[in-house]
Design an enzyme around this catalytic site. Sequence first.
Site, PDB file in Angstrom:
ATOM      1  N   ASP A 145       0.853  -1.193   0.000  1.00 31.28           N
ATOM      2  CA  ASP A 145       0.000   0.000   0.000  1.00 31.28           C
ATOM      3  C   ASP A 145       0.882   1.233   0.000  1.00 31.28           C
ATOM      4  O   ASP A 145       1.892   1.269   0.699  1.00 31.28           O
ATOM      5  CB  ASP A 145      -0.906   0.004   1.240  1.00 31.28           C
ATOM      6  CG  ASP A 145      -1.900   1.151   1.203  1.00 31.28           C
ATOM      7  OD1 ASP A 145      -2.403   1.449   0.100  1.00 31.28           O
ATOM      8  OD2 ASP A 145      -2.168   1.750   2.246  1.00 31.28           O
ATOM      9  N   SER A 201     -24.703  -0.741  -9.468  1.00 32.29           N
ATOM     10  CA  SER A 201     -24.726   0.681  -9.103  1.00 32.29           C
ATOM     11  C   SER A 201     -26.065   1.037  -8.469  1.00 32.29           C
ATOM     12  O   SER A 201     -26.134   1.851  -7.564  1.00 32.29           O
ATOM     13  CB  SER A 201     -24.450   1.543 -10.327  1.00 32.29           C
ATOM     14  OG  SER A 201     -25.378   1.244 -11.333  1.00 32.29           O
ATOM     15  N   GLY A 257     -33.264  23.325 -15.735  1.00 28.91           N
ATOM     16  CA  GLY A 257     -32.689  24.563 -15.227  1.00 28.91           C
ATOM     17  C   GLY A 257     -31.947  25.360 -16.272  1.00 28.91           C
ATOM     18  O   GLY A 257     -31.893  26.581 -16.203  1.00 28.91           O
ATOM     19  N   THR A 282     -16.826  -3.785 -11.955  1.00 27.11           N
ATOM     20  CA  THR A 282     -18.282  -3.884 -11.866  1.00 27.11           C
ATOM     21  C   THR A 282     -18.640  -5.332 -11.619  1.00 27.11           C
ATOM     22  O   THR A 282     -17.808  -6.217 -11.772  1.00 27.11           O
ATOM     23  CB  THR A 282     -18.962  -3.456 -13.172  1.00 27.11           C
ATOM     24  OG1 THR A 282     -18.705  -4.460 -14.155  1.00 27.11           O
ATOM     25  CG2 THR A 282     -18.429  -2.130 -13.677  1.00 27.11           C
ATOM     26  N   VAL A 317     -13.480  -7.068 -31.242  1.00 26.52           N
ATOM     27  CA  VAL A 317     -14.251  -8.283 -31.475  1.00 26.52           C
ATOM     28  C   VAL A 317     -15.545  -7.857 -32.158  1.00 26.52           C
ATOM     29  O   VAL A 317     -16.281  -7.032 -31.639  1.00 26.52           O
ATOM     30  CB  VAL A 317     -14.558  -9.000 -30.160  1.00 26.52           C
ATOM     31  CG1 VAL A 317     -15.324 -10.277 -30.432  1.00 26.52           C
ATOM     32  CG2 VAL A 317     -13.284  -9.297 -29.405  1.00 26.52           C
ATOM     33  N   LYS A 364     -29.476   0.444 -33.413  1.00 24.93           N
ATOM     34  CA  LYS A 364     -28.417  -0.207 -32.642  1.00 24.93           C
ATOM     35  C   LYS A 364     -28.627   0.040 -31.154  1.00 24.93           C
ATOM     36  O   LYS A 364     -28.533  -0.873 -30.343  1.00 24.93           O
ATOM     37  CB  LYS A 364     -27.069   0.395 -33.050  1.00 24.93           C
ATOM     38  CG  LYS A 364     -26.125  -0.581 -33.691  1.00 24.93           C
ATOM     39  CD  LYS A 364     -24.801   0.110 -33.944  1.00 24.93           C
ATOM     40  CE  LYS A 364     -23.978  -0.640 -34.957  1.00 24.93           C
ATOM     41  NZ  LYS A 364     -22.808   0.096 -35.393  1.00 24.93           N
ATOM     42  N   THR A 382     -33.465  -7.876 -14.169  1.00 24.56           N
ATOM     43  CA  THR A 382     -32.819  -7.191 -15.284  1.00 24.56           C
ATOM     44  C   THR A 382     -31.306  -7.239 -15.147  1.00 24.56           C
ATOM     45  O   THR A 382     -30.580  -7.529 -16.096  1.00 24.56           O
ATOM     46  CB  THR A 382     -33.258  -5.718 -15.342  1.00 24.56           C
ATOM     47  OG1 THR A 382     -34.655  -5.669 -15.133  1.00 24.56           O
ATOM     48  CG2 THR A 382     -32.919  -5.103 -16.679  1.00 24.56           C
TER      49      THR A 382
END
Lengths: 357, 1145
Positions: free
Chosen positions: B178, B283, B722, B807, B849, B905, B1002
């Site tokens: 660290d 998230s 705004g 993630t 790819v 797309k 989902t």
Amino acid sequence: DAVVLEQPNAFCVENTPLVPVDELLMPDKTSEKLHLLKGTSLRSSLSHDCSAAYLSALKLTNGQLPVSVASSGQCFHGTADEIGSNADGDKLLKNGLSETQLLLQNYSPPVNVAQVFDYWLRSRLRWWRQFSSNPSKFNSSTSSDSKSKTSEESSSQAAINYSFPWGAEAVETICNHGDIAVRQLEATSGVSHQGKYHQKTFYPHLIECQTSIEQCMAVFLTDAYREHEVKRKGATKNQEDVRLALHLHPLLSPYQVTMSVTGSRLREVRVLAEHVAKELRDAGISVFTSPPNSDSMESQYRRNDELGVPYTVVMSDQTLDTGVITVRGRDTRLKQQQHVSKLQSILLQSIGAQDLT
Amino acid sequence: MISRPHLWRKLSASNSLTWCQRCWLRSCLHPHQQRFNTLNIQMLADVLHKQVFPSQNVPHTVHQPPLSVSSSVEKEDKDLPNIQAHLQKFDLLKGKSQSIPDVDLNLPKLFGQSVDEHFRHIASEQIRDYKAMAESIAKSSPPPFPKEWACQKGWTKYKEDGSSQSVPFPDDDVVVFDIECLMQEGNFPTMATALSPNHWYSWTADCVLQDKLRWAAEPQLSDLIPMETKRNSTALASKKRLIIGHNVGFDRSFVKEQYLIQGSKTRFLDTMSMHIAVCGLTSFQRILYQSSIKESSRKEVREHSERQKLFNMAASEEWKKVSGMNNLNAVYQLHCKGEPLKKETRDVFIKGTMADVRNDFQNLMTYCANDVLATHAVFAKLWPEFLERFPHPVTLGGMLEMGTAYLPVDSRWPRYIEQANATYDECQRELRKLLVSLADEACHLVDDDAYKDDLWLWDLDWTVASFKMNRSPSSRPKAAVSDSESIGRANAKMDEEENLDLLAFLESEEEREERRQIVERVYATASRLPKNPTFMAGYPAWYRELCPRLHEDDWYPGPSNISTQCRVTPKLMRLTWDGYPLHFDSAFGWGYLVPSVQEPTELELELDRQDTEEEVAESKFPVKAFMAFMKKSKPELFQGKQTTGTKDKKGSAADSAHYLGTHFDRQAIEPQEAILHWDASKPGPKKKKSNPNLGDGPHDIGLPGCLFYGIPHKDGSKKRVGNPLAKDYLHRVEDGTLRAETGDHANRALLLSKLCSYWKNNQMRIEGQMVSWMKKAELPKYVTKQQDFEEYGQYGAIVPRIAVAGTITRRAVEPTWLTASNAYPDRIGSELKAMVHTPPGYHFVGADVDSQELWIAAILGDAHFKKIHGCTALGWMTLQGNKADKTDLHSKTAELAKVSRDHAKVLNYGRIYGAGQAFAEQLLMQFNPSTAPHQARTTARDMFKKTKGERNREGQWTGGSESFMFNALEKIANSEKPTTPVLGCRISKALEPRYVLDDFLTSRVNWVVQSSAVDYLHLMLVSMRWLIDTYNIQARFCISIHDEVRYLVTSPDRYRTALALHITNLLTRAIFAERLGMADLPQSVAFFSAVDVDTCLRKEVNLDCRTPSNPHGLAQGYSTPQGEALNIHEVIKRTGGKLTKAKKT
């Protein structure tokens, strides 16, 4: 004639690009040479003379790079034949026999030449845009000439173009000659032309910026010209009034302030105006004192707009009593009331600040 | 003559032939033995098929059905009509079947009997040593802290006997590591600690011990932490090492050897990535999690469960107990049930100075070591769990490889930043100039009160203040004179210059005296000036607000405070939305005005009335000008009205609302799933949201003759806008919805704000990239002896701070590079990626790819249906569809939804990632703002019916082109232990059904595809590593951005690397097919369509990346030559199909 009247602005153009730019890059030495027309041979470029000054400039800096040389003078291009062949007018602005060229040569060490070139292109472009009311009309384009194919990076040319109503035209060229130019100089003179930078010696790369006063004139006049359609109330519905204005940058306009007087105590007001005008002139502001006339204020404003004068100062009877004057802005067409004692500082600040956009 | 495929189709369409007959026929027609499957899709050439699927007893001649699959032949025969019916339903199967040339290539010998075995073997080999190191440190128990941290330069090793010793670098193979760096000092590491199984180490920067003057803003190699080389040396050892840390990508960027071009054998293992992979949160879950911690949770939990009952939905809160946030403290508490770490000490690093560090040295070092200790504990817990959940060696191998990302840069980089900044400043300046001139021009309207007729400016504050003077003092004027300095000055000047004054000759003494008196008198009035004289007297109030006061620091004449942030700016620009003038309402925010529906006669009446009653009308709104403007900008409105208006007065309001393109009825809400949670977790703002008045309109805001509609907010209809010039609306400028009605100036200003927005948002991040420049001696000889090496050039590198699994889909996360924009001509600084440039003698070799995730989704569907490549409509379109015939997925959707192919797309990917119909509706309306909501709904419903299909009673999707795919995904997502089909990676605990029940479906469906895509990437990385090592290719991994990989290769090896990449793609696709029980591979996907060989990172090798900050393009501006894009045939031509080094001749 409008152009003759505008002539003083050439003075600004000539000085501002060259002097500050040099100070920026090379505060120690600048050699400014003014060339006179030499006898029989008419020169087509200042380039040669400037190159000749390179060595002496280098001496002044004790051999340290970068070095810049700047010059301005009249140049003649082409023979009569060439001009004749050019008569089809694809270059509207370049049909004259002579032009007053402005040239800057920058000799810089070959470290990051691409960045230095970028720097010049960018700062020149910024200079042009700074005075323009349509900065987006100035653009740069690069082209590598055919000979540069052999030595990839050593020579490239860029132009600053202005989109005239009749199409884009180059108003300034910035050319990177690489170190070939200096090597050639050395070959002809036999004296070492190498310069020093960080304890190392190099053949400097030459970057040339070139434009002419005539082009500046044409560009900024075109750039400033604006027609406003004004709908008049009260008049018949379709009647539209076209008002002309020159949106010249305050530093380029021939006069920065016009003094106009009005009122019944005209003589006294005028006396005051003369005094104020003199004070302003002393402070370095160019003032046009409107001669006594019977034109309405409105038509005087209109004329001043057409002349491109940014501010019109109006003095009236009221001024004599309260010291309040009106400063009418060209761009907003609004009249701002101010006290006469503050006039000078306000004008100086307004005009001065725009210098450093 | 009939073309062969055509003939074949004719024959086969009759259905009278048996499968064998057809095969025979085909083999006759294709003398080159191109292989086709039953659906006439070209498969791998025989020679390749044999190598890739060795265990499959492949027939030599195609017309002999393989014995091993003879049973399936019958099945196939039986299934074929079934498949054909399915495909024909979607208008497929009729396109030309193009055949592409077969590839004849000898692959390296695979290990084992299947591709999977092969990958297991090579990955195990690659990770064996690192795994052993990890094992050893996970089992070790850390020694106690040393009594005192040594305050000496560089590394110190603390021995068991309490003594310490200065070492060049930690000499154990594996450490937990660290670093800390002082924010104030920039990118310079200050101190670090490391823990090996047996020893503690500490590192102290030189500048902690003595003040050092720093010349460069960027650290040099000698400022960084050595982990395997001696001071002033760059000789890398060939020893493998492992460094473990929490978010170790950050620590890695301070390790000296990581900047060397050669690439070290040290690998980094990130506990944060491991944590996220094992039990990370999405998230969305993260937000729920945090809000549940912050708010007093009891009430909230109760409400949530109430809602769940209400919706009769199975959900669970358990996931919150098995998961948590990603920072070390949270992870430590979750996995080790430890006490919260003390983070206060950290403030010294954030705010403190070097002196503070010196004063508190022992404490800070201990703090740093405590983090290491916690990381070690977390690692020990996570390691076995990680191995259990990600059993395939490829996963670890891929993650280790990802952690070696490296971006070489040269003098182009600083030049780029300089250019972008300069261009940005230039644009900002011009923008201000334009806005100022707009404001100036607006002032002209003061004449004759013309502003009252201006649609945009009528409601500004036009009051003009007049200049006021104080009452004249009745006392003697003489006193005033002496008070006034200016008088004194004026007099002095006059006296002094009298002689030089030209006027002096012309005027008499009396006149001069008179002049003096006049001037004195006038100047004397200065004493009557109020202390604060009226500011900008004569100018309207709104204009004055834009003008800075004289005494302000950055004073500039005129309305220089104007910016796109100002409320007045959109008005000055005279913006319109879809042709309607913009208007600001204090309650609803920005919106636009639409004529309210009236009978034409009534309208005229109204107009007449306005004519006469203008003065008395209560509202100042210029109705007349408005109507005139609308007639000009939307003539169709007024024609339409005559027909609708006469029909039914009441109904016409609704009708014309559609007609006007008012798509802002209550929009369909977000997917139910999300809303449920939002409502539950946000009890506070809910009330505010449900205020019916804050919708999009129409609203009557008291302006005669028109109704107000809000501009749709990107977060849904309920929010007020705004500033219409904010970033999110700039793309509306592009499609012409948002326009400036008058003047080039205003449109130019719009354009400028668009140019600037990218750099504005990314400037900090890009400039903050840590570049380490290398001295000539630190560069390998190979580089410095290259011809194009520039003696005075700059060569350096950026080590991107990647979290290799950032993630829950285990995708890598990094804020600058992985989200970097491609170059657009209207984005300053978007040439970013192209500024990463190879050092002399190197090339980038990489490839995208081709439609990676689409193919993965499709093959899952195919496998789920009949285990034949292309047997589902989606699969067929992916493999066989093409743009020209409009049989590819995107063209199909474009046709269905009547949008452009690019928009289609977006729709497609959205759908495949699990977005619902409501989302599609929103997208449709965004693509074409004039779509009516009901129309969008119909289109979206239609599209979903034809693609995803409809759920039947068993909960299966049926009838759509993608139904099989979705069934396949949901089957995985709903299984007890969702795992990726290829590498068997488990989903994050936070999404496992046993913890969330039916919730977050989902996310799980999405995870199946995305996580498989990550498997794909890991497989590629492992395969490449194998080929690079086996064939001694001088290449290192550079970066992977989503579906794209790049390697940095010495130029002589670039074509070999390209071949290796092509082979890697083949093997990777093959393992997917094999694991899904389809031991074959369509030829069209076997190889990359192109491998890019280039000297910089860009989307296509021939792009010039012209942007406002790169006006001359890459070739001219930066002398970056074009690269090459090579397909497999071209690569074979260049390499002879051999990976071994060509012998020098």
